[in-house]
Design an enzyme around this catalytic site. Sequence first.
Site, PDB file in Angstrom:
ATOM      1  N   ASP A 182      12.968 -16.150 -58.686  1.00  0.00           N
ATOM      2  CA  ASP A 182      12.564 -17.373 -59.385  1.00  0.00           C
ATOM      3  C   ASP A 182      13.756 -18.198 -59.854  1.00  0.00           C
ATOM      4  O   ASP A 182      13.693 -18.882 -60.877  1.00  0.00           O
ATOM      5  CB  ASP A 182      11.653 -17.055 -60.595  1.00  0.00           C
ATOM      6  CG  ASP A 182      10.461 -16.227 -60.199  1.00  0.00           C
ATOM      7  OD1 ASP A 182       9.889 -16.516 -59.143  1.00  0.00           O
ATOM      8  OD2 ASP A 182      10.119 -15.281 -60.926  1.00  0.00           O
ATOM      9  N   GLY A 222       7.508 -16.805 -53.981  1.00  0.00           N
ATOM     10  CA  GLY A 222       6.901 -18.118 -54.166  1.00  0.00           C
ATOM     11  C   GLY A 222       7.994 -19.152 -54.253  1.00  0.00           C
ATOM     12  O   GLY A 222       8.697 -19.243 -55.246  1.00  0.00           O
ATOM     13  N   HIS A 223       8.203 -19.872 -53.174  1.00  0.00           N
ATOM     14  CA  HIS A 223       9.242 -20.901 -53.178  1.00  0.00           C
ATOM     15  C   HIS A 223       8.596 -22.258 -53.390  1.00  0.00           C
ATOM     16  O   HIS A 223       7.780 -22.692 -52.590  1.00  0.00           O
ATOM     17  CB  HIS A 223      10.018 -20.866 -51.851  1.00  0.00           C
ATOM     18  CG  HIS A 223      10.895 -19.658 -51.727  1.00  0.00           C
ATOM     19  ND1 HIS A 223      11.557 -19.321 -50.574  1.00  0.00           N
ATOM     20  CD2 HIS A 223      11.223 -18.712 -52.638  1.00  0.00           C
ATOM     21  CE1 HIS A 223      12.253 -18.217 -50.794  1.00  0.00           C
ATOM     22  NE2 HIS A 223      12.059 -17.834 -52.018  1.00  0.00           N
ATOM     23  N   GLN A 239      12.932 -13.199 -53.671  1.00  0.00           N
ATOM     24  CA  GLN A 239      13.319 -12.455 -54.885  1.00  0.00           C
ATOM     25  C   GLN A 239      14.820 -12.616 -55.166  1.00  0.00           C
ATOM     26  O   GLN A 239      15.385 -13.629 -54.803  1.00  0.00           O
ATOM     27  CB  GLN A 239      12.930 -10.971 -54.770  1.00  0.00           C
ATOM     28  CG  GLN A 239      11.421 -10.721 -54.752  1.00  0.00           C
ATOM     29  CD  GLN A 239      10.823 -10.746 -53.361  1.00  0.00           C
ATOM     30  OE1 GLN A 239      11.390 -10.233 -52.418  1.00  0.00           O
ATOM     31  NE2 GLN A 239       9.660 -11.355 -53.222  1.00  0.00           N
ATOM     32  N   LYS A 293      15.258 -21.184 -55.727  1.00  0.00           N
ATOM     33  CA  LYS A 293      15.901 -21.195 -54.404  1.00  0.00           C
ATOM     34  C   LYS A 293      15.281 -22.235 -53.477  1.00  0.00           C
ATOM     35  O   LYS A 293      15.974 -22.899 -52.718  1.00  0.00           O
ATOM     36  CB  LYS A 293      15.756 -19.817 -53.722  1.00  0.00           C
ATOM     37  CG  LYS A 293      16.511 -18.706 -54.392  1.00  0.00           C
ATOM     38  CD  LYS A 293      16.306 -17.387 -53.669  1.00  0.00           C
ATOM     39  CE  LYS A 293      14.971 -16.744 -53.928  1.00  0.00           C
ATOM     40  NZ  LYS A 293      14.755 -16.209 -55.265  1.00  0.00           N
TER      41      LYS A 293
HETATM   42  P1  IMP Z   1       6.394  -6.385 -55.766  1.00  0.00           P
HETATM   43  O1  IMP Z   1       7.455  -7.070 -54.972  1.00  0.00           O
HETATM   44  O2  IMP Z   1       5.085  -7.119 -55.748  1.00  0.00           O
HETATM   45  O3  IMP Z   1       6.258  -4.939 -55.414  1.00  0.00           O
HETATM   46  O4  IMP Z   1       6.855  -6.406 -57.305  1.00  0.00           O
HETATM   47  C1  IMP Z   1       7.969  -5.661 -57.766  1.00  0.00           C
HETATM   48  C2  IMP Z   1       8.695  -6.409 -58.882  1.00  0.00           C
HETATM   49  O5  IMP Z   1       9.331  -7.555 -58.315  1.00  0.00           O
HETATM   50  C3  IMP Z   1       7.781  -6.932 -59.986  1.00  0.00           C
HETATM   51  O6  IMP Z   1       8.486  -6.920 -61.207  1.00  0.00           O
HETATM   52  C4  IMP Z   1       7.528  -8.374 -59.566  1.00  0.00           C
HETATM   53  O7  IMP Z   1       7.202  -9.196 -60.668  1.00  0.00           O
HETATM   54  C5  IMP Z   1       8.885  -8.743 -58.965  1.00  0.00           C
HETATM   55  N1  IMP Z   1       8.803  -9.803 -57.963  1.00  0.00           N
HETATM   56  C6  IMP Z   1       8.331  -9.710 -56.710  1.00  0.00           C
HETATM   57  N2  IMP Z   1       8.445 -10.882 -56.071  1.00  0.00           N
HETATM   58  C7  IMP Z   1       9.008 -11.733 -56.940  1.00  0.00           C
HETATM   59  C8  IMP Z   1       9.427 -13.092 -56.865  1.00  0.00           C
HETATM   60  O8  IMP Z   1       9.308 -13.763 -55.834  1.00  0.00           O
HETATM   61  N3  IMP Z   1       9.976 -13.613 -57.980  1.00  0.00           N
HETATM   62  C9  IMP Z   1      10.167 -12.901 -59.101  1.00  0.00           C
HETATM   63  N4  IMP Z   1       9.805 -11.622 -59.229  1.00  0.00           N
HETATM   64  C10 IMP Z   1       9.237 -11.045 -58.144  1.00  0.00           C
END
Ligand code: IMP
Length: 435
Positions: A13, A40-41, A237, A16
């Site tokens: 977040d 989520g971009h 991420q 990017k």
């Molecule tokens: P997962 O990727 O859904 O397994 O989540 C694992 C961790 O990564 C959690 O804390 C999510 O909130 C975080 N996370 C996953 N994708 C994103 C992203 O695009 N932005 C911010 N945090 C993310």
Amino acid sequence: MVNSIFIGMQWGDEGKGKHIDAAARGHKLVARYQGGANAGHSVNIVPPEVLASGDEKEINDKKYKFALHLIPSGILSPGVMNVIGNNVVAYPPSFLKEVDGLRARGVEVSPQNLAVSDRAHLTLLYHQVLDSIEGGGVGTTNRGIGPTYADKARRTTAIRMCDLFDLKSLEEKVREGTKYANHLISYYDPSGKSAVPFEKVWGELLQARERMLPFIHKDIAGLILENNGSLLFESAQGTMLDVDNGTFPFVTSSNPTRGGAYTGTGVWIDFQEVYGILKAYTTRVGNGPLPTEQVNEAGERLRKRGGEFGTTTGRPRRCAWQDLCVADYAIKVNGINGICLTKLDVLDEELTIPVCIGYNIDGKRVDYFPVTELHKVEPVYIQMRGWMKDISRARKPSDLPREAREYISFIERTLKTPIKEVGVGQRRDQIVYFS
Ligand code: IMP
């Protein structure tokens, strides 16, 4: 012409999407190399004539906002090829929903500008159900990411894009996968109520299969190398969510860091530009350590001004001050040679801006980036003077107030890395470039 890679330096977040979208137009191919629809971009594209009109209401209309989850940000730039690499995981219904959503808004999406690696793994319904049952401790996005990567690492019940071509063996694989997933699900819920029927998983996949097939590409490495010299790789991420280098176990299940770009696409290429995306403050969603977190009015202000709610899940993000220990670590892990500092305008109304420049543990300064002790570090701050001015109209460095330029140059000096771009608003045009 250069090869560039954009990597999040914090917990995702960082903003990017906007900087990648702006850079995409100068590249021939954009590739996503890890993660899935957990990302989520957000990209905000306002046509030049609307911008010129100065009509703020129209300029901020949501019809110009795009939220991308799985499809690379280059899709919004005509003529750019987009690749979903082998270490990306995709849930076919959400992939197609994203394709349809973009097409409905006039964006061209076809096998001519979007290719999915035949080695990429499929997320199926049971992965999502499993994630929603077991992902609570980490605070996952419930998109089935962890269970899909677990299947990949386990190797026995994983299903890949290439498997979609052979319907007969696919059915057998999905049947086995469902059986195994239900076995795991029953560990958490012995009542059987959460079990996922095979017919539901299979029906959903069959419905998507025909439409997925044309996007599946059998020579992604070749396609990427054909465009060598004009490549843009985008992480989803951020570094601190990397399964190997982040704040494990509060991480995602893939490698957003630079190393992941090579394994996640299957090619070795030279990147002349290794951009780290660093937000002017810090946020994270989900659980896990966040040393400079502000559970107070300052945190509320950052959340409100920065619109810090998840693009994918809508969850409020935890807000924190800038942490240069995290940024320094991200530079080491990724070999970053330029920084895009994002959302600087969010700090417009801060009289003083705390910046973390070190950690103490039990009263002693540490000179390494801690793992388990990250929970108990005491951040050491310096206070920077705020600028208390609206910077959203700045387009060149000299448009920025002196205090903002000092904030930027302090970060550069501390991190010994140049800041190349500064974001001063959500739109594509709201970027200040530093030469
Ligand atoms: P997962 O990727 O859904 O397994 O989540 C694992 C961790 O990564 C959690 O804390 C999510 O909130 C975080 N996370 C996953 N994708 C994103 C992203 O695009 N932005 C911010 N945090 C993310």
